[in-house]
Scaffold this active site. Sequence first.
Site, PDB file in Angstrom:
ATOM      1  N   HIS A 486       0.648  -1.617   0.114  1.00 30.23           N
ATOM      2  CA  HIS A 486       0.044  -0.283   0.468  1.00 30.23           C
ATOM      3  C   HIS A 486       0.800   1.350   0.189  1.00 30.23           C
ATOM      4  O   HIS A 486       0.463   2.326   1.070  1.00 30.23           O
ATOM      5  CB  HIS A 486      -1.349   0.579   1.302  1.00 30.23           C
ATOM      6  CG  HIS A 486      -1.935  -1.180   1.278  1.00 30.23           C
ATOM      7  ND1 HIS A 486      -2.679  -1.509   2.755  1.00 30.23           N
ATOM      8  CD2 HIS A 486      -2.618  -1.534   0.213  1.00 30.23           C
ATOM      9  CE1 HIS A 486      -3.450  -2.229   2.509  1.00 30.23           C
ATOM     10  NE2 HIS A 486      -3.410  -2.330   0.923  1.00 30.23           N
ATOM     11  N   PRO A 487       2.146   1.505  -0.732  1.00 37.90           N
ATOM     12  CA  PRO A 487       2.467   2.542  -0.301  1.00 37.90           C
ATOM     13  C   PRO A 487       1.997   3.702  -1.182  1.00 37.90           C
ATOM     14  O   PRO A 487       1.268   3.566  -2.144  1.00 37.90           O
ATOM     15  CB  PRO A 487       4.346   2.206  -1.191  1.00 37.90           C
ATOM     16  CG  PRO A 487       3.395   1.049  -2.523  1.00 37.90           C
ATOM     17  CD  PRO A 487       2.211   0.201  -1.956  1.00 37.90           C
TER      18      PRO A 487
END
Length: 554
Positions: A486-487
Amino acid sequence: MKHFGIFDYIIVGAGTAGCVLANRLSADPKIRVLLLEAGGKDNYLWIHIPVGYLYCIGNPRTDWCYKTEPDAGLNGRSILYARGRTLGGCSSINAMIYMRGQARDYDEWEAVGNPGWGWKNVFPVFKQSEDHYAGDSEIHGGRGEWRVEEQRLDWEILHAWQAAAAECGIPQTADFNGGDNFGSARFQVNQKSGVRWNASKAFLRPAMKRENLTVLTHALTTKVRTSTGSFDRDTRAGANDFGKYAIGVEFTHHGEAFYADAKLETVLSGGAINSPQLLLLSGIGAAAQLQEHGIPVVHALPGVGQNLQDHLQLRMAFKVTGTRTMNEWSNRWYGKAQMALQYALFRTGPLTMAPSQLGAFAKSDPSQKTANIEFHVQPLTLEKFGDSLHPFPAFTASVCNLRPQSRGNVTLKSPDPRAFPAIRLNYLSTEDDRKVAVDSLRLTRRIAQSPALAKFSPVEFKPGLSIETDEQLAQSAGDIGTTIFHPVGTCKMGPTSDAQAVVDHRLRVHGVARLRVVDASIMPTITSGNTNSPTIMIAERASVMILDDRKMLV
């Protein structure tokens, strides 16, 4: 270098955001759009069979296959950092979980200087895109393209875990997507009749029939072209006239070099790794970093690549008895044959599985105002991603800190566009993050030891009951922790008074006109949940902004 053509808009990246933008911008037949994707078409079989994420992540056909820099928070480990490299981007390889986050996430975006991004603004946009299996309701939309369905498989062990969570103060809830996601429920997923529903199917494929949309795969964008001085009102987009403006891009396609002109705007939608990398390669970023790599400084913007945030998941694992899990099913030939037959005939069974079937949102300690941790519970275990499942029955209870304080960055290793950037996550680098990790592990143990799970005799083997003290648990978090992919945050949205802001509240790059970033990299802070559907919302809002600005020009 060959001239590829002149377009009104050039979109770099056909991932989740790029697919939405291509659809919305090309809906007007007068607007010419070029969409560039470094990967290939989404015609790989395992993209579409839901469990196929196992064969897409870590596969260079569909994944950039990045590796992070060694991380002190992971006890010196470097990990695979999957990012989609195909039409549909990460929506073609991800967990398919439909999640919006909490109302407070977006209200906080607005509070730090981004007007129009509060929950009241974004909630109707989520509904607009959605094609929920139950149709229109107070919470969901039923007329959009983004299909959302219930999962098509049930597990006894997950029902028991959910009951055990309730015994620990985490009640069952009907839906995670109304603004407050506290509680536990089965995850809803982006599937259609047992098949992955990616952004390419939802948004791009219908638009590819339009003559005014050009989609080019295997096209690696190497540079945003810029110019200085004044420019005609006819070619101006937005109000940021700083004397520097984007005029198009350079890219390679099957070994040949091309450039294309953008009359109105260039839009970067490469995601939280690729968008900042391309800005840096184009001379937009921290001056010292650009000079280090011999890149002329077009515009000094120190926030590019900074503010990297991600959800670190801590994967606790428990052996069980007296119930079936995916482990033993997948390790027997007749189990595999049964799975294949179920899917071929009915589009049901384990091949329809998302990586996680059950979710829960909770507070790591009572002082939290809203849920600050998320569980992904799975009826399977393995040593690490890519390995075979264990031969014994077991389940995984993965827990992540939804609002980490740690911040990483994306920086260049080389001025060569083909070279991967350096990705530093700096997990568990703050005392607050380490405390949340310890509290989360202790809560997970309490759930496993609750009466509702007792008949299955769960025995923790990761990290193991010999790990007892806070210091030991904090250390073990680095051993069992890994990314949940989930960057966000590396092209932060914010006002010019914020030294780390890269784009304004209309997603225009500070200091460079006719250039926007539209993807998860613009999030000032990470959302409290899975990030793919918020990225669709961002692209929906951006498309309206872009088209509104165009009205002033033509």
